[in-house]
Design an enzyme around this catalytic site. Sequence first.
Site, PDB file in Angstrom:
ATOM      1  N   GLY A 156      51.338  38.762  14.435  1.00 56.14           N
ATOM      2  CA  GLY A 156      50.918  39.120  15.791  1.00 56.14           C
ATOM      3  C   GLY A 156      50.853  40.627  15.893  1.00 56.14           C
ATOM      4  O   GLY A 156      51.825  41.315  15.544  1.00 56.14           O
TER       5      GLY A 156
ATOM      6  N   ASP B 160      43.597  41.479  18.099  1.00 55.65           N
ATOM      7  CA  ASP B 160      44.179  42.223  16.976  1.00 55.65           C
ATOM      8  C   ASP B 160      43.560  43.601  16.842  1.00 55.65           C
ATOM      9  O   ASP B 160      44.177  44.508  16.286  1.00 55.65           O
ATOM     10  CB  ASP B 160      43.995  41.418  15.682  1.00 55.65           C
ATOM     11  CG  ASP B 160      44.844  40.160  15.713  1.00 55.65           C
ATOM     12  OD1 ASP B 160      44.375  39.148  16.242  1.00 55.65           O
ATOM     13  OD2 ASP B 160      45.998  40.231  15.251  1.00 55.65           O
TER      14      ASP B 160
HETATM   15  C1  LIG Z   1      49.619  39.443  20.672  1.00 57.96           C
HETATM   16  S1  LIG Z   1      48.508  39.661  19.387  1.00 57.96           S
HETATM   17  C2  LIG Z   1      48.548  38.133  18.600  1.00 57.96           C
HETATM   18  C3  LIG Z   1      47.334  37.920  17.752  1.00 57.96           C
HETATM   19  O1  LIG Z   1      47.685  38.040  16.366  1.00 57.96           O
HETATM   20  C4  LIG Z   1      47.424  36.803  15.751  1.00 57.96           C
HETATM   21  O2  LIG Z   1      47.024  36.931  14.423  1.00 57.96           O
HETATM   22  P1  LIG Z   1      48.090  36.584  13.236  1.00 57.96           P
HETATM   23  O3  LIG Z   1      48.806  35.337  13.634  1.00 57.96           O
HETATM   24  O4  LIG Z   1      47.203  36.428  12.007  1.00 57.96           O
HETATM   25  O5  LIG Z   1      48.994  37.790  13.137  1.00 57.96           O
HETATM   26  C5  LIG Z   1      46.335  36.202  16.599  1.00 57.96           C
HETATM   27  O6  LIG Z   1      45.080  36.767  16.330  1.00 57.96           O
HETATM   28  C6  LIG Z   1      46.836  36.531  17.960  1.00 57.96           C
HETATM   29  O7  LIG Z   1      45.917  36.459  19.002  1.00 57.96           O
END
Ligand SMILES: CSC[C@H]1O[C@H](OP(=O)(O)O)[C@H](O)[C@@H]1O
Length: 367
Positions: free
Chosen positions: A59, A258
Amino acid sequence: MNNASVEKFFDKVLTGRLTPDRQALDIIDQTLLPGTVKRINLSTKEEIWEAIKKLRVRGAPAIGVSAAYGMAVLSSRSQAADFDSFYSEFKANKEYLASSRPTAVNLFWALNRMEKTLLDNRTKSIPEIQEILYHEADKIQAEDVQISRNIGEIGFGLLKDLKKEGRPVGIETHCNAGTLATAKYGTATAPMYIALEHGWKGTDMHVYCDETRPLLQGARLTSFEVASAGITTTVQCDNMASSLMRAGLIDIIFVGCDRVARNGDFANKIGTSGLAIIAKHYGIPFYVCAPSSTIDMETPSGSQIPIEMRDPDEVTEMWYQERMAPENVNVYNPAFDVTDHSLITGMITEKGLCTAPFEDAFRKIGL
Ligand SMILES: CSC[C@H]1O[C@H](OP(=O)(O)O)[C@H](O)[C@@H]1O
């Protein structure tokens, strides 16, 4: 839920903090959720890098907070006799952590902020700088909590406008942009948690969690968080979002991000752009919850956002008893996709709600 029970919920799922001796990061290993809530400590640069790469901590904001604490922990161990040697070690650690994942701009924003803090204090002693780095990481973490609160308050205002007597507000979300992805309230989940703090009951909302293949952050993480907070929760396959919208069960969509480009295009978990297109078709408001640390004014449009390509096994092997596709096929596994700014109803930042034209709106809030 009253404030005390909301706080109790947060204590259970908070990740991305330091151990009491400040010698390691203390995180929940998110690859084991929801079945196992296991905290692990990360004390070496290799452990921090691997945890980010494997999404044990994930995240955008949580990656930024963890990278900041990681730099403070790694720098605290330096035995450098002079600033130049200390800074040389710092840069090596920074470049190493920066190589873990390419899309979430918070990683680079946090690492650059820690480097600026170090350089702004170059005349101080190394022990003083080491302490200042810890303090800066604490500031980044505390700021993230307030940023999420601000986003939540604005999002809660949108929920209030939608509330009808005797009917929960239907909220669709994608992936996990919750507590597990931030320092506390989440971004896309912040409106839901702030609603609870304002006295809404868990039954005043109905949150539909896109499972979010292939890593299932929605089914595994968001539903875990939101149901733990006592909110009515439904998990559905990604390909079911359209039927929910057609049935009139979705009143609003909140997603995280992101990296947001200057023109408002944004990268988020793979599948987000499809959800936005479906929402446009059904006329359902689509909001991006975007900390200003995720808005990258140096990136002109979504075409310039680097998209992480991940291990094909995440598609073909993970979660299955046996491989679900033949060996002789290619596998496409981008971690993110780019949603065009024309599909966004509004971008909720901690400095206010931004609407198109986004570049102008971003500049109005000081970006
Ligand atoms: C609060 S930002 C969270 C954002 O990050 C996630 O990606 P990942 O799980 O690959 O780190 C996802 O895109 C979320 O929306």
